[in-house]
Design a protein around this motif. Structure first.
Motif, PDB file in Angstrom:
ATOM      1  N   GLY A 291       0.842  -1.178   0.000  1.00 28.78           N
ATOM      2  CA  GLY A 291       0.000   0.000   0.000  1.00 28.78           C
ATOM      3  C   GLY A 291       0.880   1.232   0.000  1.00 28.78           C
ATOM      4  O   GLY A 291       2.080   1.166   0.235  1.00 28.78           O
ATOM      5  N   VAL A 292       0.292   2.349  -0.285  1.00 29.37           N
ATOM      6  CA  VAL A 292       1.026   3.610  -0.293  1.00 29.37           C
ATOM      7  C   VAL A 292       0.197   4.653   0.439  1.00 29.37           C
ATOM      8  O   VAL A 292      -1.018   4.698   0.296  1.00 29.37           O
ATOM      9  CB  VAL A 292       1.374   4.059  -1.739  1.00 29.37           C
ATOM     10  CG1 VAL A 292       0.147   4.265  -2.579  1.00 29.37           C
ATOM     11  CG2 VAL A 292       2.223   5.309  -1.744  1.00 29.37           C
ATOM     12  N   VAL A 293       0.864   5.421   1.273  1.00 31.75           N
ATOM     13  CA  VAL A 293       0.250   6.580   1.914  1.00 31.75           C
ATOM     14  C   VAL A 293       0.943   7.780   1.302  1.00 31.75           C
ATOM     15  O   VAL A 293       2.171   7.832   1.255  1.00 31.75           O
ATOM     16  CB  VAL A 293       0.469   6.560   3.445  1.00 31.75           C
ATOM     17  CG1 VAL A 293      -0.059   7.832   4.083  1.00 31.75           C
ATOM     18  CG2 VAL A 293      -0.180   5.329   4.049  1.00 31.75           C
ATOM     19  N   LEU A 294       0.162   8.729   0.808  1.00 30.68           N
ATOM     20  CA  LEU A 294       0.816   9.861   0.166  1.00 30.68           C
ATOM     21  C   LEU A 294       0.153  11.176   0.529  1.00 30.68           C
ATOM     22  O   LEU A 294      -1.006  11.230   0.920  1.00 30.68           O
ATOM     23  CB  LEU A 294       0.894   9.676  -1.347  1.00 30.68           C
ATOM     24  CG  LEU A 294      -0.385   9.486  -2.147  1.00 30.68           C
ATOM     25  CD1 LEU A 294      -0.980  10.818  -2.541  1.00 30.68           C
ATOM     26  CD2 LEU A 294      -0.085   8.661  -3.355  1.00 30.68           C
ATOM     27  N   PHE A 295       0.959  12.209   0.395  1.00 30.36           N
ATOM     28  CA  PHE A 295       0.530  13.576   0.635  1.00 30.36           C
ATOM     29  C   PHE A 295       0.949  14.392  -0.565  1.00 30.36           C
ATOM     30  O   PHE A 295       2.064  14.245  -1.060  1.00 30.36           O
ATOM     31  CB  PHE A 295       1.199  14.146   1.899  1.00 30.36           C
ATOM     32  CG  PHE A 295       0.967  13.308   3.120  1.00 30.36           C
ATOM     33  CD1 PHE A 295      -0.145  13.529   3.924  1.00 30.36           C
ATOM     34  CD2 PHE A 295       1.846  12.293   3.469  1.00 30.36           C
ATOM     35  CE1 PHE A 295      -0.369  12.742   5.051  1.00 30.36           C
ATOM     36  CE2 PHE A 295       1.627  11.510   4.593  1.00 30.36           C
ATOM     37  CZ  PHE A 295       0.521  11.742   5.386  1.00 30.36           C
ATOM     38  N   VAL A 296       0.076  15.251  -1.046  1.00 32.15           N
ATOM     39  CA  VAL A 296       0.388  16.158  -2.138  1.00 32.15           C
ATOM     40  C   VAL A 296       0.447  17.562  -1.551  1.00 32.15           C
ATOM     41  O   VAL A 296      -0.518  18.027  -0.946  1.00 32.15           O
ATOM     42  CB  VAL A 296      -0.658  16.081  -3.262  1.00 32.15           C
ATOM     43  CG1 VAL A 296      -0.327  17.068  -4.369  1.00 32.15           C
ATOM     44  CG2 VAL A 296      -0.763  14.668  -3.808  1.00 32.15           C
ATOM     45  N   LEU A 297       1.603  18.195  -1.707  1.00 33.69           N
ATOM     46  CA  LEU A 297       1.830  19.511  -1.132  1.00 33.69           C
ATOM     47  C   LEU A 297       1.993  20.557  -2.228  1.00 33.69           C
ATOM     48  O   LEU A 297       2.571  20.267  -3.286  1.00 33.69           O
ATOM     49  CB  LEU A 297       3.094  19.494  -0.279  1.00 33.69           C
ATOM     50  CG  LEU A 297       3.196  18.378   0.775  1.00 33.69           C
ATOM     51  CD1 LEU A 297       4.576  18.351   1.382  1.00 33.69           C
ATOM     52  CD2 LEU A 297       2.140  18.565   1.831  1.00 33.69           C
ATOM     53  N   ASP A 298       1.515  21.753  -1.977  1.00 34.08           N
ATOM     54  CA  ASP A 298       1.783  22.880  -2.863  1.00 34.08           C
ATOM     55  C   ASP A 298       3.179  23.400  -2.567  1.00 34.08           C
ATOM     56  O   ASP A 298       3.592  23.490  -1.406  1.00 34.08           O
ATOM     57  CB  ASP A 298       0.777  24.006  -2.637  1.00 34.08           C
ATOM     58  CG  ASP A 298      -0.626  23.641  -3.120  1.00 34.08           C
ATOM     59  OD1 ASP A 298      -0.721  22.926  -4.128  1.00 34.08           O
ATOM     60  OD2 ASP A 298      -1.608  24.064  -2.482  1.00 34.08           O
ATOM     61  N   VAL A 299       3.920  23.730  -3.614  1.00 31.31           N
ATOM     62  CA  VAL A 299       5.286  24.242  -3.464  1.00 31.31           C
ATOM     63  C   VAL A 299       5.270  25.722  -3.821  1.00 31.31           C
ATOM     64  O   VAL A 299       4.901  26.089  -4.941  1.00 31.31           O
ATOM     65  CB  VAL A 299       6.269  23.474  -4.395  1.00 31.31           C
ATOM     66  CG1 VAL A 299       7.655  24.090  -4.339  1.00 31.31           C
ATOM     67  CG2 VAL A 299       6.302  22.010  -4.014  1.00 31.31           C
ATOM     68  N   ALA A 300       5.645  26.557  -2.869  1.00 34.96           N
ATOM     69  CA  ALA A 300       5.656  28.006  -3.102  1.00 34.96           C
ATOM     70  C   ALA A 300       6.803  28.420  -4.004  1.00 34.96           C
ATOM     71  O   ALA A 300       6.678  29.320  -4.814  1.00 34.96           O
ATOM     72  CB  ALA A 300       5.729  28.755  -1.765  1.00 34.96           C
ATOM     73  N   GLN A 301       7.929  27.732  -3.869  1.00 35.96           N
ATOM     74  CA  GLN A 301       9.101  28.085  -4.664  1.00 35.96           C
ATOM     75  C   GLN A 301      10.004  26.872  -4.775  1.00 35.96           C
ATOM     76  O   GLN A 301      10.140  26.094  -3.833  1.00 35.96           O
ATOM     77  CB  GLN A 301       9.870  29.235  -3.976  1.00 35.96           C
ATOM     78  CG  GLN A 301      11.076  29.693  -4.720  1.00 35.96           C
ATOM     79  CD  GLN A 301      11.765  30.854  -4.005  1.00 35.96           C
ATOM     80  OE1 GLN A 301      11.232  31.398  -3.040  1.00 35.96           O
ATOM     81  NE2 GLN A 301      12.924  31.218  -4.476  1.00 35.96           N
ATOM     82  N   SER A 302      10.631  26.697  -5.917  1.00 35.02           N
ATOM     83  CA  SER A 302      11.634  25.643  -6.080  1.00 35.02           C
ATOM     84  C   SER A 302      12.818  26.221  -6.840  1.00 35.02           C
ATOM     85  O   SER A 302      12.654  27.114  -7.671  1.00 35.02           O
ATOM     86  CB  SER A 302      11.058  24.425  -6.805  1.00 35.02           C
ATOM     87  OG  SER A 302      10.740  24.736  -8.137  1.00 35.02           O
ATOM     88  N   ALA A 303      13.986  25.721  -6.537  1.00 32.70           N
ATOM     89  CA  ALA A 303      15.210  26.197  -7.217  1.00 32.70           C
ATOM     90  C   ALA A 303      16.202  25.062  -7.253  1.00 32.70           C
ATOM     91  O   ALA A 303      16.158  24.139  -6.427  1.00 32.70           O
ATOM     92  CB  ALA A 303      15.799  27.384  -6.478  1.00 32.70           C
TER      93      ALA A 303
END
Length: 117
Positions: A103-115
């Protein structure tokens, strides 16, 4: 040009399940950072994947994780006997029972900034 990721998936899989998931993610152009972890009821070994991606490809990545996050294993159990059944030989083979594992437990997060440097 640098890709701008606006989503991050944190996916926790059992340690035995992550190899195929990471391979399939890589084949589809997703890259994951793998963190060894443990948890759950029996404190079994698990792996946490960190996957940065564009929101337009979120459903594709989630489908890959769903496909590889669960497997079926055969479990063997002795036949259950009731008092009204005729005796059976002791050499009776155990029953094969398909059992869902992983099984998989997952969370989807918003990313404000990536570099990337």
């Amino acid at each position: 040009m640098m890709q701008q990721y606006d989503k991050m998936i944190l996916a926790i899989l059992q340690g035995d399940d992550y190899h195929d998931a990471v391979h399939s993610l890589n084949e589809h152009g997703f890259y994951a950072t793998v963190l060894n972890s443990s948890g759950g009821f029996l404190k079994k070994r698990s792996v946490t994947l960190m996957i940065g991606l564009e929101s337009a490809r979120l459903d594709e990545a989630l489908a890959i994780l769903k496909k590889h996050g669960e497997r079926t294993e055969m479990r063997y159990e002795a036949p259950v006997l009731s008092p009204n059944m005729p005796p059976i030989p002791l050499s009776t083979a155990p029953l094969e029972i398909p059992t869902r594992c992983g099984g998989v437990v997952l969370f989807v997060l918003d990313v404000a900034q990536s570099a990337r440097y």
